[in-house]
Every structure is written in C-alpha cells, then in structure tokens.
Design a protein around this motif. Structure first.
Motif, mmCIF file in Angstrom:
data_model
loop_
_atom_site.group_PDB
_atom_site.id
_atom_site.type_symbol
_atom_site.label_atom_id
_atom_site.label_comp_id
_atom_site.label_asym_id
_atom_site.label_seq_id
_atom_site.Cartn_x
_atom_site.Cartn_y
_atom_site.Cartn_z
ATOM 1 N N ARG A 1 0.727 -1.230 0.239
ATOM 2 C CA ARG A 1 -0.096 0.183 0.156
ATOM 3 C C ARG A 1 0.942 1.355 0.013
ATOM 4 O O ARG A 1 2.022 1.097 0.695
ATOM 5 N N PRO A 2 0.357 2.291 -0.583
ATOM 6 C CA PRO A 2 1.202 3.679 -0.592
ATOM 7 C C PRO A 2 1.203 4.253 0.681
ATOM 8 O O PRO A 2 0.167 4.246 1.489
ATOM 9 N N LEU B 1 8.709 12.206 -18.080
ATOM 10 C CA LEU B 1 8.109 11.013 -18.473
ATOM 11 C C LEU B 1 7.818 11.178 -20.238
ATOM 12 O O LEU B 1 8.002 10.178 -20.887
ATOM 13 N N LEU C 1 1.247 9.086 -1.267
ATOM 14 C CA LEU C 1 0.080 9.549 -1.988
ATOM 15 C C LEU C 1 0.157 11.228 -1.879
ATOM 16 O O LEU C 1 -0.130 11.710 -2.864
ATOM 17 N N GLN D 1 4.972 16.993 -9.913
ATOM 18 C CA GLN D 1 4.326 16.272 -10.984
ATOM 19 C C GLN D 1 4.666 17.062 -12.155
ATOM 20 O O GLN D 1 4.619 16.302 -13.356
ATOM 21 N N ILE D 2 4.972 18.167 -12.178
ATOM 22 C CA ILE D 2 5.313 19.207 -13.238
ATOM 23 C C ILE D 2 6.404 18.712 -13.613
ATOM 24 O O ILE D 2 6.622 18.505 -15.101
ATOM 25 N N MET E 1 7.801 15.277 -13.167
ATOM 26 C CA MET E 1 7.472 14.165 -13.756
ATOM 27 C C MET E 1 6.790 14.049 -14.952
ATOM 28 O O MET E 1 7.188 13.478 -16.224
ATOM 29 N N PHE E 2 6.051 15.095 -15.545
ATOM 30 C CA PHE E 2 5.179 15.313 -16.844
ATOM 31 C C PHE E 2 6.293 15.488 -17.867
ATOM 32 O O PHE E 2 6.181 14.892 -18.934
ATOM 33 N N LEU F 1 2.142 19.483 -7.100
ATOM 34 C CA LEU F 1 2.086 19.930 -8.368
ATOM 35 C C LEU F 1 3.353 20.179 -9.008
ATOM 36 O O LEU F 1 3.733 19.846 -10.000
ATOM 37 N N ARG G 1 2.301 11.944 -4.984
ATOM 38 C CA ARG G 1 1.790 11.849 -6.398
ATOM 39 C C ARG G 1 0.811 12.985 -6.910
ATOM 40 O O ARG G 1 0.465 12.988 -7.823
ATOM 41 N N ARG G 2 0.418 13.831 -6.052
ATOM 42 C CA ARG G 2 -0.437 14.999 -6.378
ATOM 43 C C ARG G 2 0.162 16.245 -5.977
ATOM 44 O O ARG G 2 -0.389 17.270 -6.147
#
Lengths: 485, 56
Positions: free
Chosen positions: B21-22, B43, B27, B36-37, B39-40, B33, B30-31
């Motif tokens: 489990r995370p 990837l 968690l 994730q920018i 990572m965007f 910002l 993963r969100r």
C-alpha cells in the motif's frame, strides 16, 4: 501511377494512409475503405464510459480529412481479397460493399497495386454466450459502446445514491481475451467515481482476469525498478487494486454470461459463478473475416489469413513450446509471405504466438491473454508499412529500409486511474522491448532502465495531453507528421 | 478510499492483505504539483526517446 488501398481507418490504417499520401503526393492514388464514418481515439473511450467525455470529443468525421488530403475514401466493408485478379481482371482487387447512407449494399471492385490491411479487431462477443452490449454486459471498445456503458453505470450510481448495494464486475470476458489495460483502467475509473460520490460503502468492485498473475497484461508481465527493488508488475497492480478497494479474481476464463451472472472456469479446472449488477467484460478479438480467392476463384483464405482471421505476415508461425519462443519469430516489415504487395498493420497482423506463457486448465481450456497490439505499436507499424510501400513505389526496389519489430519497439501505456486536473491520476508504464527478449536481457526479459511504472497526477495530464495531441495529428493538421506515433 | 481500506484490512490472509500500500508521503507526492510538473516533462521526454529509437 500506383494505387495503394488501405483497408480500415483505425489508428494503424489511418496513420498508414496519411503517411502514404504525404510521401507519395499527387502522382499516386491512396484509397481508404472503412465501414466507419468516424475516426475514434480509442484510449479516451474510458472517459466516455464514466460520463466525463461525450462521444463527440473522442471522434471526428473521416470524410472531410480525406477530402482535404486528397485521399479517396469509400465508406464500405471489404468483403473479399483477390490478389491474383480474376478471369476478367489482371490486377489484384478487393470486393467492397458500401454501408454509406444512400449506397447501402452497393458492391464495387477496387483494384490496387499495394494493399495495407489495417482492419483492426472484430469484437467477437458471440465467442462468449451472453456477452456484449446487446445482451448482459457492457463494453468500452467503441465510443457507442462506451456511451451505452455510461448510461448503465449512471443507473447503478443512482441506485447507490438511494442506498442500494451494487456489484461491479470488470475485466476479460473470454479465456483468451486481451486488452486487459483498457478494462483495468475502467475498473479504476469506476472506483474513483464511486469514491468521489462517497458511495464506496455500497460498492463491491471485482476485477476478473484471464491473467496468470495480475499485471501480466498479455505481455508476460514486466519488471519495474522502484523503491530500491526490481519489482514485478503483479506487485504494482495488486497495490493499485487494493488501494482502490477492488477485489480480484485471476486465472479466470469467463465462458458464459446470463442476466446478472457470469460463469467462469479457473485454471485449476474448477467452475464458479459471480453475480453482478453492472459488468464490463472485454470480448475476444478476431480478424475481419475477409475471404480470399485466387485467379480462378478458388478460395485461398487459409493462405493469407490464420484461422482467427488475422493476416499472415513475415513471422515464423511454426508451432513452438514457450521455452523455444524467439524474438526472431516476430515480424519486422508486416509483409504477406504469399503476395509481396500486401501488408498488414496494427491488430490485423497475426502474431506468431503469445507473449504470456500459454496456460491450460485440466479440462483443456486455454486461459491465457493473447498479445496486445494497441495504440503505440499500431501507429508505428502503420507508419513503417507506409514508408516501405512508398519506397518500393518510388524506387521500384523490393527491399524494406524501414523496420518495426515488436521485439525492438518500446511501448508506453497510460492507465487512467481517475479524472481531474488536480485530483486525477494515472499509472504510466513503459516497456522496452514490447516482446520480452530473454537472450538479450536474461534477467528480466527487457531493458530494466527503460521500464517505468509510476502513478501520479502527471500521468493524468499526459493522457489528457495525448488525447488532444493525437486527435490533432489524426486530423492531419499543420505539423501532424512531427508528432510521433 | 478510507471506508474501503477499513473493510479490506480486516480480511487478514485474504489476497488483498498481502498487497503493498502507498504511504501518506507517496500519496502526497503523487499529487504534489511541483513534483508532478517535473514528472510530466521527464516522462514525456522518456517516451519520446523510446518512440524515436523503436523503429528505423
């Protein structure tokens, strides 16, 4: 002037047609025959299936695009291939039957110099009694199916809002079905939407799959480097399902569906039933079932197609044990061995064998996913087939400078796990190569440094970005060919 | 997901009880910002390179 006929206008056929016209220009004719009047970006059907996109957002009319590109478009179904022509015609041709409004049933012979068979899969709902949107289960394989699924899902959500418990059964609807990825993301999206409405306490979501292990996805699973470990995708997949509160039934071959009940056999040979209120089960795929005839009208379908209707290409189809499978079994240029002017691209080509190890129950039922050939490899193959045909036309030579073996190609798959610009997320998975090469990569079958498995908001943005980017590309707008497949 | 987690964690020895489990940090990240920018772009670049290398 050469005539290139492309059958099918899905991801592979449409890509091939656009590249053929771009490279060949006005001097040569490109003809597309497809029964569908729309192009659809299949990966986004998932969002149609949960009511977050309208069918219009994932499709567009093909006719205006082909008119602009000067590609001849016939909205018709290919019925038979005559690669040697006939007693009346020297040139090879395909018999087509129009489905276009006002011309339904009209037949035509379309002659060609080169043929690209990009007909994609036929959804074989009949392969599992009771399966399909006309009977007891839903589908997200087309935008129409997905829209129909959303209506039924919405009804289930309403029942839950009124306090009624609902069981959702999502997965594969045939012991040898593929496309686990699409079903998997639909299960996650349903769980996400249920949770968003605070209805999780009333939902039992079950993932049913023919995979030997979760995360196999028809490609024999993969290994991902994360958290200081090399982890099999089964761990990754189990973790996501558990996080979303989804139970699972693996090694299951669904063999019959009745209203509210699915019947399945497990790999251990036992038979079971699972009740449901809402089910979305992916059917088995077959080829387009076209017939083929020689010059004297003798049927030669077996020479061109394998029994499930997919087209034979430059692969090694000799039956082999799993241990003897080799990367060299897989095709490189997707050319028919019988007629060198015919090619198959995307799902239409017959793979030499699976990627997942074949498994049989004690009752003799094969319960194994067939290999996936979805978006990215289909697009790449379509482009390479187009480049090779254009090269042959322009030079008159018979060799193939462009190759796209699935044993060398990489693939990326973005599995949506919830929609929302700040709340959404998706699992981004990459593998290289698609088909495991245990000789080159003896430890994990693939390049572990190129294999990625991450979950996060970035994945959702990427899936959304790709939705708009690939629709733009498919419309053939300015700079379309600069966007990779 | 809290209610589901609660329901499932009581089923010891079930398959779910063996699933990883995370953590809260996972968690969060993963969100997050900013992350994730990053990572965007990371990837997208990785996928682009893979596509280019994947066929000749």
């Amino acid at each position: 002037m050469s005539k290139v006929l492309v059958l099918g206008a899905g991801i592979s056929g449409h890509t091939a047609a656009l590249y053929l016209k771009k490279i060949l220009g006005k001097q040569h004719e490109v003809i597309v025959v497809s029964p569908n009047s729309n192009y659809q970006w299949v990966p986004s059907n998932i969002w149609v299936g949960v009511g977050l996109m309208e069918p219009n957002e994932v499709k567009f009319k093909l006719a205006p695009v082909y008119k602009k590109k000067k590609i001849v478009y016939k909205q018709a179904l290919a019925v038979s291939i005559h690669p040697e022509g006939s007693s009346e015609s020297e040139k090879p041709f395909v018999n087509i039957k129009y489905v276009e409004e006002g011309r339904q049933g009209e037949e035509e012979k379309v002659e060609f110099d080169f043929l690209v068979n990009g007909t994609g899969p036929a959804l074989n709902f009949a392969g599992t009694p009771g399966l399909g949107p006309d009977l007891f289960t839903n589908s997200v394989c087309t935008y129409d199916h997905a829209a129909h699924s959303w209506k039924n899902l919405e009804a289930s959500l309403k029942k839950m809002e009124n306090g009624e418990h609902q069981t959702f059964l999502i997965g594969t609807g045939h012991p040898m079905a593929t496309c686990q990825g699409a079903a998997f993301e639909y299960a996650l999206n349903i769980a996400f939407e249920v949770d968003k409405r605070n209805l999780s306490h009333l939902a039992d979501i079950i993932w049913i799959t023919n995979e030997y292990e979760l995360g196999d996805f028809g490609m024999g699973g993969a290994y991902v480097k994360r958290g200081g470990y090399i982890t099999p995708t089964s761990v990754f997949t189990e973790s996501v399902l558990a996080e979303y509160g989804i139970r699972w039934i693996k090694q299951a071959g669904v063999n019959k569906v009745e209203e509210g009940k699915a019947f399945y056999e497990l790999l251990d040979g036992t038979y079971h039933e699972q009740n449901f209120d809402f089910a979305m089960l992916i059917p088995g795929f077959t080829g387009s079932r076209m017939k083929a005839f020689d010059k004297t009208d003798n049927e030669i379908t077996d020479k061109i197609f394998v029994p499930n209707g997919m087209m034979r290409v430059d692969a090694d189809y000799t039956p082999k044990a799993y241990e003897d499978w080799k990367p060299s079994d897989w095709p490189e240029v997707y050319q028919s061995p019988a007629y060198d002017f015919m090619y198959a691209s995307g799902i239409a080509f017959a793979p030499p064998h699976g990627m997942s190890k074949p498994m049989k129950s004690p009752n003799g039922t094969s319960i194994t996913p067939t290999p996936p050939r979805t978006g990215m490899p289909s697009g790449v193959i379509g482009k390479v087939v187009a480049q090779n045909i254009a090269y042959r036309i322009k030079t008159g030579k018979k060799d193939h400078p462009h190759k796209a073996s699935m044993t060398k190609q990489a693939a990326a798959c973005i599995v949506s796990a919830g929609y929302g610009f700040t709340k959404g997320q998706a699992a981004t998975m990459t593998v290289s190569p698609i088909v495991p090469d245990w000789d080159k990569y003896p430890e994990y079958g693939r390049d572990i440094n190129a294999t990625v498995g991450v979950i996060g908001l970035a994945g959702h943005w990427m899936k959304l970005f790709m939705h708009y980017m690939f629709l733009y590309k498919a419309k053939g707008k300015l700079g379309w060919s600069l966007i990779p497949e | 997901m809290a209610e589901i987690q609660e329901r499932l964690k009581n089923k010891a020895y079930s398959e779910y009880s063996y699933a990883t489990r995370p953590t809260k940090f996972t968690l969060f990240i993963r969100r997050c910002l900013l992350f994730q920018i990053f990572m965007f772009f990371k990837l997208n670049l990785k996928i682009m390179m893979m596509v280019v290398k994947g066929h000749s």
